[in-house]
Write a protein that holds these residues in place. Structure first.
Motif: not given
Length: 109
Positions: A1-29
């Protein structure tokens, strides 16, 4: 859902390997500088002709090629982006790479 994805990004989450996780847990590119430049639509030294076309999204507006002393030089001109891309390679080389990028001078009439 675009609204949910926007809220998650705005609140520091990132999509990593198909799952929304806190941005600080995403390994560097592991993206290389050239891959990053292509993604951003920029040209940089060391790119191949295919990488330049991919970054720009189009073929150059004009090309000039000449050879001297066993070396081939090619110049690509992108009028709309106002840049000139200089390639050079030795005869027999497989890869053609960017040697320099310069702005296209604007002339007044």
């Amino acid at each position: 859902y675009p609204l949910a994805a926007a809220w998650l990004k705005q609140n520091g989450y990132a999509l990593h390997e198909g799952n929304w996780v806190p941005g600080e847990l995403v390994p560097p590119s592991m993206e290389s500088e050239i891959e990053k430049a292509i993604r951003e639509g920029r040209i940089q030294k060391g790119m191949t002709t295919i990488q330049v076309k991919t970054a720009m999204g189009v073929a150059p507006d004009s090309m000039i090629r000449f050879a001297t002393n066993g070396e081939v030089k090619e110049i690509w001109i992108y009028d709309s982006s106002r840049i000139i891309v200089h390639f050079s390679w030795k005869l027999g080389d497989d890869a053609t790479i960017v040697k320099s990028i310069s702005p296209l001078a604007v002339t007044s009439k």
